[in-house]
Design a protein around this motif. Structure first.
Motif, PDB file in Angstrom:
ATOM      1  N   UNK A   1       0.834  -1.205   0.000  1.00  0.00           N
ATOM      2  CA  UNK A   1       0.000   0.000   0.000  1.00  0.00           C
ATOM      3  C   UNK A   1       0.869   1.255   0.000  1.00  0.00           C
ATOM      4  N   UNK A   2       1.908   1.265   0.855  1.00  0.00           N
ATOM      5  CA  UNK A   2       2.763   2.455   0.932  1.00  0.00           C
ATOM      6  C   UNK A   2       3.450   2.696  -0.401  1.00  0.00           C
ATOM      7  N   UNK A   3       3.996   1.609  -0.996  1.00  0.00           N
ATOM      8  CA  UNK A   3       4.719   1.776  -2.257  1.00  0.00           C
ATOM      9  C   UNK A   3       3.790   2.294  -3.354  1.00  0.00           C
ATOM     10  N   UNK A   4       2.576   1.733  -3.426  1.00  0.00           N
ATOM     11  CA  UNK A   4       1.645   2.187  -4.459  1.00  0.00           C
ATOM     12  C   UNK A   4       1.338   3.663  -4.289  1.00  0.00           C
ATOM     13  N   UNK A   5       1.106   4.085  -3.035  1.00  0.00           N
ATOM     14  CA  UNK A   5       0.774   5.493  -2.790  1.00  0.00           C
ATOM     15  C   UNK A   5       1.939   6.400  -3.169  1.00  0.00           C
ATOM     16  N   UNK A   6       3.170   5.994  -2.762  1.00  0.00           N
ATOM     17  CA  UNK A   6       4.316   6.867  -3.032  1.00  0.00           C
ATOM     18  C   UNK A   6       4.594   6.930  -4.530  1.00  0.00           C
ATOM     19  N   UNK A   7       4.420   5.800  -5.240  1.00  0.00           N
ATOM     20  CA  UNK A   7       4.642   5.838  -6.687  1.00  0.00           C
ATOM     21  C   UNK A   7       3.622   6.746  -7.349  1.00  0.00           C
ATOM     22  N   UNK A   8       2.361   6.680  -6.886  1.00  0.00           N
ATOM     23  CA  UNK A   8       1.343   7.568  -7.459  1.00  0.00           C
ATOM     24  C   UNK A   8       1.707   9.024  -7.227  1.00  0.00           C
ATOM     25  N   UNK A   9       2.175   9.338  -6.003  1.00  0.00           N
ATOM     26  CA  UNK A   9       2.578  10.721  -5.716  1.00  0.00           C
ATOM     27  C   UNK A   9       3.759  11.119  -6.593  1.00  0.00           C
ATOM     28  N   UNK A  10       4.710  10.170  -6.798  1.00  0.00           N
ATOM     29  CA  UNK A  10       5.887  10.483  -7.611  1.00  0.00           C
ATOM     30  C   UNK A  10       5.485  10.799  -9.046  1.00  0.00           C
ATOM     31  N   UNK A  11       4.510  10.033  -9.572  1.00  0.00           N
ATOM     32  CA  UNK A  11       4.076  10.306 -10.952  1.00  0.00           C
ATOM     33  C   UNK A  11       3.443  11.690 -11.046  1.00  0.00           C
ATOM     34  N   UNK A  12       2.586  12.015 -10.055  1.00  0.00           N
ATOM     35  CA  UNK A  12       1.976  13.346 -10.048  1.00  0.00           C
ATOM     36  C   UNK A  12       3.036  14.440  -9.948  1.00  0.00           C
ATOM     37  N   UNK A  13       4.071  14.199  -9.102  1.00  0.00           N
ATOM     38  CA  UNK A  13       5.147  15.177  -8.962  1.00  0.00           C
ATOM     39  C   UNK A  13       5.839  15.395 -10.295  1.00  0.00           C
ATOM     40  N   UNK A  14       6.043  14.293 -11.036  1.00  0.00           N
ATOM     41  CA  UNK A  14       6.699  14.421 -12.339  1.00  0.00           C
ATOM     42  C   UNK A  14       5.846  15.258 -13.276  1.00  0.00           C
ATOM     43  N   UNK A  15       4.505  15.067 -13.195  1.00  0.00           N
ATOM     44  CA  UNK A  15       3.617  15.882 -14.027  1.00  0.00           C
ATOM     45  C   UNK A  15       3.763  17.365 -13.709  1.00  0.00           C
ATOM     46  N   UNK A  16       3.872  17.676 -12.399  1.00  0.00           N
ATOM     47  CA  UNK A  16       3.880  19.084 -11.998  1.00  0.00           C
ATOM     48  C   UNK A  16       5.231  19.741 -12.259  1.00  0.00           C
ATOM     49  N   UNK A  17       6.336  19.040 -11.914  1.00  0.00           N
ATOM     50  CA  UNK A  17       7.645  19.685 -11.953  1.00  0.00           C
ATOM     51  C   UNK A  17       8.447  19.329 -13.203  1.00  0.00           C
ATOM     52  N   UNK A  18       8.089  18.205 -13.856  1.00  0.00           N
ATOM     53  CA  UNK A  18       8.819  17.802 -15.045  1.00  0.00           C
ATOM     54  C   UNK A  18      10.194  17.251 -14.762  1.00  0.00           C
ATOM     55  N   UNK A  19      10.446  16.827 -13.514  1.00  0.00           N
ATOM     56  CA  UNK A  19      11.753  16.257 -13.194  1.00  0.00           C
ATOM     57  C   UNK A  19      11.606  15.242 -12.070  1.00  0.00           C
ATOM     58  N   UNK A  20      12.552  14.301 -12.007  1.00  0.00           N
ATOM     59  CA  UNK A  20      12.578  13.343 -10.908  1.00  0.00           C
ATOM     60  C   UNK A  20      13.652  13.716  -9.891  1.00  0.00           C
ATOM     61  N   UNK A  21      14.348  14.834 -10.117  1.00  0.00           N
ATOM     62  CA  UNK A  21      15.467  15.188  -9.256  1.00  0.00           C
ATOM     63  C   UNK A  21      14.948  15.883  -7.998  1.00  0.00           C
ATOM     64  N   UNK A  22      15.267  15.307  -6.832  1.00  0.00           N
ATOM     65  CA  UNK A  22      14.681  15.822  -5.582  1.00  0.00           C
ATOM     66  C   UNK A  22      15.244  17.194  -5.242  1.00  0.00           C
ATOM     67  N   UNK A  23      16.466  17.512  -5.733  1.00  0.00           N
ATOM     68  CA  UNK A  23      17.027  18.821  -5.387  1.00  0.00           C
ATOM     69  C   UNK A  23      16.361  19.936  -6.192  1.00  0.00           C
ATOM     70  N   UNK A  24      15.698  19.586  -7.297  1.00  0.00           N
ATOM     71  CA  UNK A  24      15.005  20.615  -8.073  1.00  0.00           C
ATOM     72  C   UNK A  24      13.563  20.790  -7.617  1.00  0.00           C
ATOM     73  N   UNK A  25      13.051  19.817  -6.822  1.00  0.00           N
ATOM     74  CA  UNK A  25      11.683  19.920  -6.319  1.00  0.00           C
ATOM     75  C   UNK A  25      11.749  20.619  -4.976  1.00  0.00           C
ATOM     76  N   UNK A  26      11.862  21.937  -5.009  1.00  0.00           N
ATOM     77  CA  UNK A  26      12.024  22.675  -3.749  1.00  0.00           C
ATOM     78  C   UNK A  26      11.205  23.942  -3.792  1.00  0.00           C
ATOM     79  N   UNK A  27       9.904  23.800  -3.762  1.00  0.00           N
ATOM     80  CA  UNK A  27       9.115  25.024  -3.728  1.00  0.00           C
ATOM     81  C   UNK A  27       8.816  25.428  -2.281  1.00  0.00           C
ATOM     82  N   UNK A  28       8.935  24.463  -1.355  1.00  0.00           N
ATOM     83  CA  UNK A  28       8.644  24.754   0.049  1.00  0.00           C
ATOM     84  C   UNK A  28       9.938  25.135   0.753  1.00  0.00           C
ATOM     85  N   UNK A  29       9.932  26.241   1.398  1.00  0.00           N
ATOM     86  CA  UNK A  29      11.118  26.692   2.116  1.00  0.00           C
ATOM     87  C   UNK A  29      10.736  27.217   3.488  1.00  0.00           C
TER      88      UNK A  29
END
Lengths: 112, 146, 495
Positions: A83-111
């Protein structure tokens, strides 16, 4: 004893992967390694030397079985891991849609 | 040869899938129903049932599989499985306790119709796991194609 | 007999809502509110049960506890159940109108009820692995709820929270595995019995460290707090109220209390560690909060700081300290959820959470302004409100235990909290009205109703320390003071 130590090494490899890698898919894989190291450890706890699988059969006496309880617990924890893996993969796909990257250092809108 | 748009994999895969997918589904159902007398049970059987549908989806494309079991139907089945499990547990109050094994108490070993509520629980779990796993897979596929 | 219903009601409601919620309009609202109301009634009823019976043990499926799963209701469980279900009932009333702006409201209620199932299950269970399963149910539902808006920031916060939370769960599971290998049982009372019969070895200390890391991350104590300031503001306001108000307390603080006091057995090293972590989070949280301009982010940092007070009080280990810690836990869940609901109301009307863009909202939104004034004074510890009494008890307990440094830390953090909330009141509610907000209206009645109810509870819960109501708190504190006596209580109730 060596198998327990190898298990802890596997756990640490997974933890290293979670903490050090930048790609979010690799982080998810790292989480999987951590989970399976713990599951492996749980199964090893129930092991006994020359034991046999805890299955009741017609012509066998109940003696020298491995502990069946950790196996049941591991089954539960595998379901939770799924269940955890499925949820995190779904979130990761959505993140890719929003940011266009899989790089965690570029996904930094929250500061802050 | 290609007069219409090809969906899914090649002819070889499709033929083999057509032959095996029914057997996989049947094997899943067997594992579920014999869960209380031999290794297996609701979770393992449910995963195998879901795999048969995923197999179909991989070989024939997502439309063919979703026609057999749509995403809405699988989410309804999942909820039904959970509610069935909960109501079996609630019926245990007939015997005085939550989750009490209330009928065919203390069945005989190795007999298929024994063990009280455990086969029923296995069926509920397999419904939940099978439908849930298929729904997860379908949702992840639909993400990609959007 | 009433014990399993704390799990059955929310679980059944969750799946009924997911089945029928799409077809029937308002079905989700109705069933969720009925469910939480009945849970509140059951938990209030459980107080009287605890007074007459002291402890109730329920055998699930009729199996005897060291073999089967048991459910245990004692003073501490009953206290936590009242806290959780009171807040969740008022939050579901609030979400009737707040959640209108999101699509798929029924999915929200499904996840909400699953989270409630997990929390009630953790409180009621008497089995260690069962505790882990319920912990995961609550955590997974909360990861999904943080990402509910599916905007970029929310997904980012949810990913961070999910990764850190999963690692924490792995630590907890590893701890349970080691404990099982050492004691070969999973029942909490039985584990305590086996452990008290053997000398404490390195194994138990290692398990204690694993549990402290795992549950400490769920409770957002300072070295493990990085997920909280992102995750709590990103969620919808009712969920922020639930996460900050009760989730971190049940998953973190309750589990730490139950496992360290009743299972492993407390010793001075663990107590010193808890006190140190509590004091550090108290100061760090409030110092980080001072610089924030985002309303919800500021509140999230204050959650870290207030959890520090609770942990400090419990870590003192004296009767007065534990009493103060538990009292502050209850009070914090009330006023922090009220503050998050206020921030949600401002967000609902204005569409912004930036404090610098607000100003003079008092004349347009009187209910929100007045309830947030009450909550701010409670959290800062102004005399007639509940926060004052609990902080006072914690500070007295520090002095009584000769811990003057920690007492000073607590006073300093309290003053900084006051400063930070004066900033909130000045910029958001007092001052001149920004001309941009001429046309805003007060929020709809369900939101007003739940905010007023929480404001009233803020005032009257100060009475909990009075002799008439004190047994409620005292019975919860007694369970922790009992320590290893817990196992005798459980096995005594079984005979």
């Amino acid at each position: 004893m060596i198998e327990y130590i190898l298990c802890f090494i596997l756990f640490c490899i997974g933890l290293y992967c979670v903490l050090r890698k930048r790609n979010i898919i690799k982080i998810v894989i790292g989480l999987g390694i951590v989970e399976y190291a713990v599951n492996l450890f749980f199964v090893l706890i129930g092991f006994r030397m020359h034991g046999r699988a805890p299955i009741l059969a017609k012509d066998q006496t109940i003696s020298n079985m491995v502990d069946p309880l950790p196996q049941a617990l591991v089954l539960t924890s595998i379901v939770i891991g799924l269940a955890v893996t499925a949820l995190i993969v779904a979130i990761a796909i959505r993140l890719y849609e929003k940011y266009g990257t899989f790089d965690i250092t570029k996904i930094r809108r929250l500061r802050g | 040869m290609k007069n219409k748009k090809e969906v899914g994999m090649t002819l070889i895969v499709k033929t083999i899938t057509r032959l095996t997918v029914g057997l996989i589904l049947l094997y899943g159902i067997y594992i579920v129903l014999h869960g209380h007398v031999s290794p297996g049970g609701g979770f393992a059987g449910g995963v195998i049932i879901a795999l048969s549908f995923i197999h179909l989806m991989l070989a024939f494309g997502k439309e063919a599989a979703l026609k057999k079991l749509s995403q809405a139907a699988s989410s309804i089945l999942e909820s039904l499985g959970a509610l069935m499990f909960l109501s079996i547990a609630l019926l245990g109050f007939l015997g005085g306790y939550f989750f009490f094994n209330f009928f065919l108490h203390k069945g005989t070993p190795f007999a298929l119709f024994s063990a009280g509520i455990i086969p029923l629980c296995n069926i509920a779990i397999s419904l939940k796991v099978g439908a849930g796993l298929f729904a997860i897979f379908a949702v992840l596929i639909l993400f990609k194609s959007r | 007999m009433i014990l399993p219903f704390f799990v059955i009601i929310p679980l059944g409601a969750a799946f009924l809502i997911s089945l029928f919620g799409k077809k029937i309009k308002n079905f989700g609202d109705l069933l969720a509110n009925l469910g939480t109301l009945s849970l509140l009634v059951f938990s209030l009823y459980s107080i009287s049960k605890v007074f007459t019976n002291k402890i109730l043990v329920y055998k699930v499926g009729g199996w005897m506890p060291p073999l089967g799963i048991s459910m245990v209701l004692d003073g501490l469980s009953s206290f936590m159940l009242v806290t959780v279900n009171l807040v969740s009932f008022l939050v579901t009333i609030y979400s009737i109108s707040y959640m209108e702006k999101y699509t798929d409201k029924y999915r929200f209620y499904t996840l909400f009820m699953l989270m409630l199932t997990g929390m009630n299950g953790i409180i009621i269970t008497g089995d260690l692995f069962n505790l882990f399963v319920f912990l995961e149910i609550a955590s997974i539902a909360s990861y999904a709820l943080v990402a509910f808006g599916t905007e970029a920031e929310e997904l980012e916060a949810s990913f961070k929270y999910a990764v850190m939370g999963s690692v924490a769960s792995s630590f907890v599971l590893l701890g349970i595995a080691l404990l099982y290998s050492y004691t070969s049982t999973l029942n909490m009372a039985d584990i305590s019995q086996v452990l008290s019969g053997r000398p404490a070895g390195m194994m138990v200390n290692f398990v204690a460290v694993l549990f402290l890391a795992g549950f400490g991350l769920k409770a957002a104590l300072v070295p493990f707090h990085a997920w909280l300031p992102d995750a709590h503001p990103a969620a919808p306001a009712p969920i922020s109220a639930m996460l900050s108000g009760v989730l971190i307390k049940v998953l973190g603080v309750y589990a730490i209390m139950r496992i360290f006091f009743n299972l492993i057995g407390i010793n001075t090293v663990i107590l010193a560690m808890l006190m140190f972590l509590g004091a550090v989070s108290m100061l760090m949280g409030v110092i980080l909060a001072l610089a924030q301009w985002d309303f919800k982010r500021l509140l999230a940092y204050h959650s870290i700081s207030q959890i520090g007070y609770v942990i400090l009080g419990i870590g003192l280990g004296t009767p007065l300290g534990i009493l103060g810690g538990l009292f502050h836990l209850f009070n914090h869940s009330i006023f922090k959820s009220l503050l998050f609901l206020n921030s949600g109301a401002v967000d609902y009307s204005l569409g912004t959470r930036d404090l610098q863009k607000m100003g003079g909202l008092r004349e347009k939104m009187p209910v929100t302004a007045n309830t947030s004034l009450i909550a701010s004074m409670s959290i800062a510890g102004i005399p007639p409100f509940n926060g004052f009494f609990s902080k006072l008890i914690i500070i007295f307990a520090c002095i009584q235990a000769n811990r003057f440094g920690y007492a000073f830390c607590a006073i300093a953090a309290s003053i900084l909290t006051l400063a930070s909330f004066m900033k909130v009141q000045k910029y958001a509610f007092f001052g001149k009205l920004n001309p941009k907000w001429q046309n805003i209206k007060e929020v709809p009645w369900p939101m007003k109703l739940s905010m007023i109810a929480l404001g009233v509870i803020c005032v009257i819960s100060a009475l909990l320390i009075m002799p008439l109501f004190k047994p409620f708190l005292q019975s919860a504190a007694n369970v922790l003071l009992l320590g290893n006596g817990y196992k005798d209580m459980v096995f005594g109730a079984l005979k």
